[in-house]
Structure formats: C-alpha cells, structure tokens
Motif scaffolding. Structure first.
Motif, PDB file in Angstrom:
ATOM      1  N   UNK A  32      48.179  18.817  25.327  1.00  0.00           N
ATOM      2  CA  UNK A  32      47.233  17.707  25.488  1.00  0.00           C
ATOM      3  C   UNK A  32      47.036  16.969  24.167  1.00  0.00           C
ATOM      4  N   UNK A  33      47.046  17.711  23.078  1.00  0.00           N
ATOM      5  CA  UNK A  33      46.890  17.082  21.776  1.00  0.00           C
ATOM      6  C   UNK A  33      48.029  16.131  21.458  1.00  0.00           C
ATOM      7  N   UNK A  34      49.241  16.554  21.790  1.00  0.00           N
ATOM      8  CA  UNK A  34      50.414  15.689  21.572  1.00  0.00           C
ATOM      9  C   UNK A  34      50.360  14.478  22.504  1.00  0.00           C
ATOM     10  N   UNK A  35      49.965  14.713  23.743  1.00  0.00           N
ATOM     11  CA  UNK A  35      49.929  13.645  24.744  1.00  0.00           C
ATOM     12  C   UNK A  35      48.928  12.553  24.383  1.00  0.00           C
ATOM     13  N   UNK A  36      47.776  12.952  23.853  1.00  0.00           N
ATOM     14  CA  UNK A  36      46.722  11.979  23.580  1.00  0.00           C
ATOM     15  C   UNK A  36      46.507  11.690  22.095  1.00  0.00           C
ATOM     16  N   UNK A  37      47.474  12.048  21.267  1.00  0.00           N
ATOM     17  CA  UNK A  37      47.355  11.807  19.826  1.00  0.00           C
ATOM     18  C   UNK A  37      47.162  10.315  19.537  1.00  0.00           C
ATOM     19  N   UNK A  38      46.184  10.028  18.683  1.00  0.00           N
ATOM     20  CA  UNK A  38      45.877   8.662  18.242  1.00  0.00           C
ATOM     21  C   UNK A  38      45.581   7.703  19.394  1.00  0.00           C
ATOM     22  N   UNK A  39      45.152   8.223  20.524  1.00  0.00           N
ATOM     23  CA  UNK A  39      44.822   7.392  21.675  1.00  0.00           C
ATOM     24  C   UNK A  39      43.333   7.062  21.654  1.00  0.00           C
ATOM     25  N   UNK A 108      35.189  25.538  14.801  1.00  0.00           N
ATOM     26  CA  UNK A 108      35.957  25.137  13.627  1.00  0.00           C
ATOM     27  C   UNK A 108      37.357  24.659  13.998  1.00  0.00           C
ATOM     28  N   UNK A 109      37.999  25.378  14.923  1.00  0.00           N
ATOM     29  CA  UNK A 109      39.326  24.979  15.377  1.00  0.00           C
ATOM     30  C   UNK A 109      39.274  23.637  16.088  1.00  0.00           C
ATOM     31  N   UNK A 110      38.259  23.452  16.936  1.00  0.00           N
ATOM     32  CA  UNK A 110      38.105  22.177  17.639  1.00  0.00           C
ATOM     33  C   UNK A 110      37.903  21.028  16.656  1.00  0.00           C
ATOM     34  N   UNK A 111      37.116  21.262  15.628  1.00  0.00           N
ATOM     35  CA  UNK A 111      36.853  20.231  14.615  1.00  0.00           C
ATOM     36  C   UNK A 111      38.127  19.870  13.867  1.00  0.00           C
ATOM     37  N   UNK A 112      38.904  20.889  13.509  1.00  0.00           N
ATOM     38  CA  UNK A 112      40.170  20.640  12.815  1.00  0.00           C
ATOM     39  C   UNK A 112      41.141  19.862  13.701  1.00  0.00           C
ATOM     40  N   UNK A 113      41.210  20.253  14.967  1.00  0.00           N
ATOM     41  CA  UNK A 113      42.115  19.577  15.896  1.00  0.00           C
ATOM     42  C   UNK A 113      41.720  18.117  16.102  1.00  0.00           C
ATOM     43  N   UNK A 117      44.537  15.389  15.815  1.00  0.00           N
ATOM     44  CA  UNK A 117      44.948  14.628  16.996  1.00  0.00           C
ATOM     45  C   UNK A 117      44.556  13.158  16.866  1.00  0.00           C
ATOM     46  N   UNK A 118      43.342  12.902  16.416  1.00  0.00           N
ATOM     47  CA  UNK A 118      42.927  11.523  16.184  1.00  0.00           C
ATOM     48  C   UNK A 118      42.577  10.728  17.426  1.00  0.00           C
ATOM     49  N   UNK A 119      42.314  11.404  18.536  1.00  0.00           N
ATOM     50  CA  UNK A 119      41.906  10.676  19.739  1.00  0.00           C
ATOM     51  C   UNK A 119      40.448  10.244  19.588  1.00  0.00           C
TER      52      UNK A 119
END
Length: 226
Positions: A32-39, A108-113, A117-119
């Motif tokens: 999902x992170x790859x799919x929605x990166x910078x979206x 913490x992991x969610x914050x880093x992601x 990801x930048x969505x």
C-alpha cells in the motif's frame, strides 16, 4: 524476579501463526505504501468506501471525536497508564513492558512510514498509515495476548481472540478516523497492518529479554551460593 517468570506475552503455541500474520501484514503495509507513495487523492477503493458512507453526525460524531481523542497524546498516555497499572496489579511486568514497547514501536513505525511514503490528505497532512489506528490495534493486541496467556488458551482459540481484538479495535478507531476526514480508508488498513506486523515481534523480543534476565539472575544466585 518472580513477575518476570509469568507466562510469556508471546505464547509459544501462537508464535508461528503470529509470525506468519506479522509477515503478511508487513507485505500489505509495503504494498500500500508503494501504491500510494506521494499521492494526495483517495484511491479507487477509498472513493467507493467514502461514497458508500453517509458521513457522521449527531451523537455518532461525538463518539468518533471521543475515540479519536484516545489516540491523541494525552488520551493515549492516559490509556497506556491505565493498562500498565492493570498489568502490574496482575503481577505481569512483561505485559506492562509490552504495552509501552508495542504501542510505542507501532506508532513510531507509522510515523516513520508517513515521512517515507509521503501520502497526504487535506493539502499537506501526512496520512499513510494511520497512527491512531496502529495505536489502538497495538493496545488491543497486547491485552489479547495477555488474556491468552492467563487463560491458557490453545492455538486456535488464542489466535481467534488476538485477531478478533485487533479487528474490533482497528475497526472502531479506523471508522472514527475516516468519518472525521482525518484519513483515507486505505490509511486505516495500513495502520492496522502496521500494528499486526510490529506487536508480535515486540512481544517476542520482550520475552527473549526477560528470559535472558531471569537466566542471568539465576546464574548469579547459584554463583553466590558457591
């Protein structure tokens, strides 16, 4: 040190299944992170879910706001303090440690992601994955693992309890986030899977550390007697 010898927070009978669940959840988070990166827009699934929902008003909005508060710093800290106190009263320090470590690592992991990801949603707010959902799910997972150990549940019953607790907590917090417009539905799914990926690993690490501490203490006692 007797408290540390309490039942493992990662029941041996569940470790293989929890490990598989964690691996699958991690794959979903990455995909999902790859799919929605910078979206900055809702995906097809998001749009369909948002269209199908009627919005939240009246008492339901108040409930959503109250649920959301439990994921905010003050609410989360209060909730963690209550659960940690309960674990200590039950003389289960491993669970108390896992509450802090599991919830902390999940958020913490969610914050880093989010940064990776930048969505974004609403112009510039980082949204993937949902930290609130990750927190609520992580806390539910810890309490379910504690209950599984104390009740001596078997593999099937224990796994069912853990997944049910995660599903309910994630669904309630996720609904609140989507209904308040704070996250897209897929952000919520990402947050849920983040906790499923992190907590089993955190539980294993807590048990491993506690077991090593017990072993070293026992060895020191034996040497002292000699």
């Amino acid at each position: 040190m007797t408290g540390w010898s309490a039942p493992a927070v990662s029941p041996p009978s569940l470790r293989a299944r929890l490990g598989l669940i964690a691996a699958l959840a991690a794959l979903v988070v990455v995909a999902l992170g790859v799919l929605y990166a910078d979206d900055s827009r809702p995906g097809i699934v998001d749009a369909r879910i948002l269209t199908a929902s009627d919005g939240t008003g009246g008492p339901w909005r108040s409930f959503a706001l109250a649920t959301d508060f439990l994921g905010e710093p003050v609410g989360a800290a209060t909730l963690i303090a209550v659960v940690v106190t309960g674990c200590l009263l039950l003389r289960h320090p491993r669970a108390a440690v896992l509450v802090v470590v599991g919830a902390g690592l999940s958020v913490g992991t969610a914050t880093l992601l989010k940064s990776l990801v930048g969505r974004t949603i609403h112009g510039g707010n980082l949204s993937y994955p949902s930290g609130h959902t990750a927190f609520a799910t992580a806390l539910a997972l810890v309490m379910a693992l504690l209950a599984t150990g104390r009740l001596g549940l078997g593999r099937t019953a224990g796994t069912s309890l853990v997944l049910a607790a995660a599903l309910v907590a994630g669904a309630v917090m996720g609904w609140a986030q989507v209904s308040l417009g704070a996250h897209y539905p897929t952000d919520v799914l990402g947050g849920w899977c983040t906790a499923l990926a992190v907590v089993p690993v955190a539980a294993w690490l807590v048990d491993r550390t506690a077991d090593r501490l017990l072993s070293r203490t026992a060895e020191a006692v034996r040497e002292g007697h000699h």
